[in-house]
Design an enzyme around this catalytic site. Structure first.
Site, PDB file in Angstrom:
ATOM      1  N   GLU A   1      57.652  62.358  39.313  1.00  0.00           N
ATOM      2  CA  GLU A   1      57.233  62.303  37.909  1.00  0.00           C
ATOM      3  C   GLU A   1      56.637  63.644  37.496  1.00  0.00           C
ATOM      4  O   GLU A   1      56.128  64.395  38.335  1.00  0.00           O
ATOM      5  CB  GLU A   1      56.209  61.154  37.758  1.00  0.00           C
ATOM      6  CG  GLU A   1      55.502  61.043  36.431  1.00  0.00           C
ATOM      7  CD  GLU A   1      56.399  60.694  35.254  1.00  0.00           C
ATOM      8  OE1 GLU A   1      57.446  61.342  35.091  1.00  0.00           O
ATOM      9  OE2 GLU A   1      56.020  59.805  34.473  1.00  0.00           O
TER      10      GLU A   1
ATOM     11  N   ASP B   1      49.381  60.408  33.338  1.00  0.00           N
ATOM     12  CA  ASP B   1      48.413  60.546  32.249  1.00  0.00           C
ATOM     13  C   ASP B   1      47.568  59.263  32.205  1.00  0.00           C
ATOM     14  O   ASP B   1      46.618  59.125  32.954  1.00  0.00           O
ATOM     15  CB  ASP B   1      49.220  60.785  30.969  1.00  0.00           C
ATOM     16  CG  ASP B   1      48.380  61.137  29.775  1.00  0.00           C
ATOM     17  OD1 ASP B   1      47.409  61.881  29.919  1.00  0.00           O
ATOM     18  OD2 ASP B   1      48.701  60.667  28.658  1.00  0.00           O
TER      19      ASP B   1
ATOM     20  N   LYS C   1      46.361  64.043  35.049  1.00  0.00           N
ATOM     21  CA  LYS C   1      45.196  64.150  34.153  1.00  0.00           C
ATOM     22  C   LYS C   1      44.298  62.955  34.426  1.00  0.00           C
ATOM     23  O   LYS C   1      44.372  61.949  33.718  1.00  0.00           O
ATOM     24  CB  LYS C   1      45.643  64.089  32.690  1.00  0.00           C
ATOM     25  CG  LYS C   1      46.501  65.216  32.192  1.00  0.00           C
ATOM     26  CD  LYS C   1      46.726  65.011  30.694  1.00  0.00           C
ATOM     27  CE  LYS C   1      47.854  65.819  30.156  1.00  0.00           C
ATOM     28  NZ  LYS C   1      48.197  65.425  28.769  1.00  0.00           N
TER      29      LYS C   1
ATOM     30  N   ASP D   1      57.993  68.405  27.624  1.00  0.00           N
ATOM     31  CA  ASP D   1      58.235  68.741  26.221  1.00  0.00           C
ATOM     32  C   ASP D   1      57.079  68.396  25.298  1.00  0.00           C
ATOM     33  O   ASP D   1      56.219  67.577  25.612  1.00  0.00           O
ATOM     34  CB  ASP D   1      59.450  67.965  25.718  1.00  0.00           C
ATOM     35  CG  ASP D   1      59.115  66.477  25.522  1.00  0.00           C
ATOM     36  OD1 ASP D   1      58.714  65.832  26.500  1.00  0.00           O
ATOM     37  OD2 ASP D   1      59.226  65.976  24.385  1.00  0.00           O
TER      38      ASP D   1
ATOM     39  N   ARG E   1      60.888  72.551  26.947  1.00  0.00           N
ATOM     40  CA  ARG E   1      61.158  72.106  28.322  1.00  0.00           C
ATOM     41  C   ARG E   1      61.631  73.264  29.195  1.00  0.00           C
ATOM     42  O   ARG E   1      61.518  73.222  30.414  1.00  0.00           O
ATOM     43  CB  ARG E   1      62.262  71.032  28.337  1.00  0.00           C
ATOM     44  CG  ARG E   1      61.847  69.695  27.769  1.00  0.00           C
ATOM     45  CD  ARG E   1      62.919  68.657  28.101  1.00  0.00           C
ATOM     46  NE  ARG E   1      62.828  67.455  27.287  1.00  0.00           N
ATOM     47  CZ  ARG E   1      62.096  66.385  27.588  1.00  0.00           C
ATOM     48  NH1 ARG E   1      61.372  66.372  28.675  1.00  0.00           N
ATOM     49  NH2 ARG E   1      62.086  65.340  26.800  1.00  0.00           N
TER      50      ARG E   1
HETATM   51  P1  IMP Z   1      51.441  57.750  31.283  1.00  0.00           P
HETATM   52  O1  IMP Z   1      52.256  56.512  31.281  1.00  0.00           O
HETATM   53  O2  IMP Z   1      50.394  57.740  30.221  1.00  0.00           O
HETATM   54  O3  IMP Z   1      50.887  58.102  32.637  1.00  0.00           O
HETATM   55  O4  IMP Z   1      52.376  58.878  30.769  1.00  0.00           O
HETATM   56  C1  IMP Z   1      53.144  59.648  31.527  1.00  0.00           C
HETATM   57  C2  IMP Z   1      54.145  60.359  30.631  1.00  0.00           C
HETATM   58  O5  IMP Z   1      53.553  60.794  29.404  1.00  0.00           O
HETATM   59  C3  IMP Z   1      54.633  61.608  31.310  1.00  0.00           C
HETATM   60  O6  IMP Z   1      55.769  61.363  32.077  1.00  0.00           O
HETATM   61  C4  IMP Z   1      54.966  62.489  30.130  1.00  0.00           C
HETATM   62  O7  IMP Z   1      56.293  62.237  29.716  1.00  0.00           O
HETATM   63  C5  IMP Z   1      54.044  62.048  29.043  1.00  0.00           C
HETATM   64  N1  IMP Z   1      52.929  63.001  28.918  1.00  0.00           N
HETATM   65  C6  IMP Z   1      51.665  62.837  29.328  1.00  0.00           C
HETATM   66  N2  IMP Z   1      50.926  63.915  29.097  1.00  0.00           N
HETATM   67  C7  IMP Z   1      51.754  64.824  28.527  1.00  0.00           C
HETATM   68  C8  IMP Z   1      51.571  66.182  28.079  1.00  0.00           C
HETATM   69  O8  IMP Z   1      50.498  66.795  28.159  1.00  0.00           O
HETATM   70  N3  IMP Z   1      52.685  66.785  27.571  1.00  0.00           N
HETATM   71  C9  IMP Z   1      53.888  66.159  27.469  1.00  0.00           C
HETATM   72  N4  IMP Z   1      54.092  64.907  27.891  1.00  0.00           N
HETATM   73  C10 IMP Z   1      53.035  64.238  28.414  1.00  0.00           C
HETATM   74 MG    MG Z   2      57.765  61.295  31.355  1.00  0.00          MG
END
Ligand code: IMP
Ligand code: MG
Length: 183
Positions: free
Chosen positions: A101, A105, A133, A161, A167
Site C-alpha cells: 500500500e 492513513d 500517518k 496523487d 503521481r
Molecule cells: P485510509 O483508508 O484512510 O488508511 O486511506 C488510505 C488511502 O488514502 C491511501 O491509499 C491513499 O490513497 C489515500 N491517502 C491518504 N493520505 C493521503 C495523502 O496524503 N495523499 C494522497 N492520498 C492519501
Molecule cells: Mg490508495
C-alpha cells in the site's frame, strides 16, 4: 474540478526512498526465504511505483497481482466505507501474500482489505506501506513493514496523487496551498 493553487515541497527524496526500500527488502526476504511463491498484491492506484521498485529489489520467486479499493475521491476526505472496485485475478489460498500500500492513513482501507484476503485462507499474509500517518488512525491497524512515518500532511508523488495529479513525481512531496495573487 478546479483546484486551489498549491506548491509541492520535497518531504522524502528519491534517494532516501530507494535506500529505505533496500533495507525493507532485506527484511522481507528473510521473512519469506522459504516461500515457493510469494504473491505481491499492489493496491491500485497509489502503490504502482512502490511495488515496481519493491519487486525489483526482491530476490524471491514472486507473482504480482492487483486489487483496487475505493478510499479517496477527488477530495482530501477519507471515506469510511471501503469498496472493492477490482478484485485479484488469482487465488491466494495456501499462498504467501504481501499486500503493498502507498499510505496508511485512517487505516480503514488496509484493515478491510487484509480481513477480506485473510478470509481466503492464505498461508501467510503480510502488509507493507511506504508511508504511515499514525496521528490520523481511526481503526487499530499497523502494517508489518512501514517505509516512513510522516506527520499529518497531504502528500503526493511516487505514485500518490492529489485529484489524480502528481503521481509521476520521483519523490514524496507535501502539498502546500498558496493564496492566489490579487488581480
Ligand atoms: P485510509 O483508508 O484512510 O488508511 O486511506 C488510505 C488511502 O488514502 C491511501 O491509499 C491513499 O490513497 C489515500 N491517502 C491518504 N493520505 C493521503 C495523502 O496524503 N495523499 C494522497 N492520498 C492519501
Ligand atoms: Mg490508495
Amino acid at each position: 474540478m478546479t483546484q486551489r493553487p498549491y506548491v509541492i515541497d520535497t518531504m522524502i527524496s528519491a534517494k532516501a526512498i530507494a535506500a529505505r526500500i533496500e533495507a525493507l527488502c532485506r527484511e522481507i526476504q528473510t521473512e519469506f526465504e522459504e516461500t515457493d511463491k510469494l504473491v505481491v498484491v499492489g493496491l491500485l492506484r497509489g502503490s504502482f511505483v512502490f511495488i515496481a521498485d519493491l519487486v525489483r529489489e526482491l530476490d524471491l520467486p514472486i507473482e504480482v497481482d492487483f486489487l483496487e479499493a475505493s478510499s479517496y475521491g477527488n477530495t482530501m476526505e477519507s471515506s469510511r466505507e471501503v469498496r472493492i472496485l477490482k478484485d485479484l485475478r488469482g487465488a491466494i489460498e495456501a499462498r504467501d501474500v504481501l499486500v503493498v500500500e502507498d499510505i496508511v492513513d485512517t487505516g480503514h482501507t488496509l484493515n478491510h482489505v487484509t480481513k477480506l484476503l485473510k478470509s481466503r485462507k492464505p498461508h501467510r499474509l503480510k502488509t507493507i506501506a511506504l508511508l504511515d500517518k499514525p496521528s490520523r488512525r481511526e481503526v487499530d491497524f499497523k502494517a508489518d513493514w512501514t517505509g516512513f512515518e510522516i506527520p499529518d500532511e497531504f502528500v503526493v508523488g511516487y505514485g500518490i496523487d492529489y485529484a489524480q495529479r502528481n503521481r509521476n513525481l520521483p519523490f514524496i512531496g507535501k502539498v502546500r496551498f498558496v493564496t492566489e495573487p490579487e488581480t
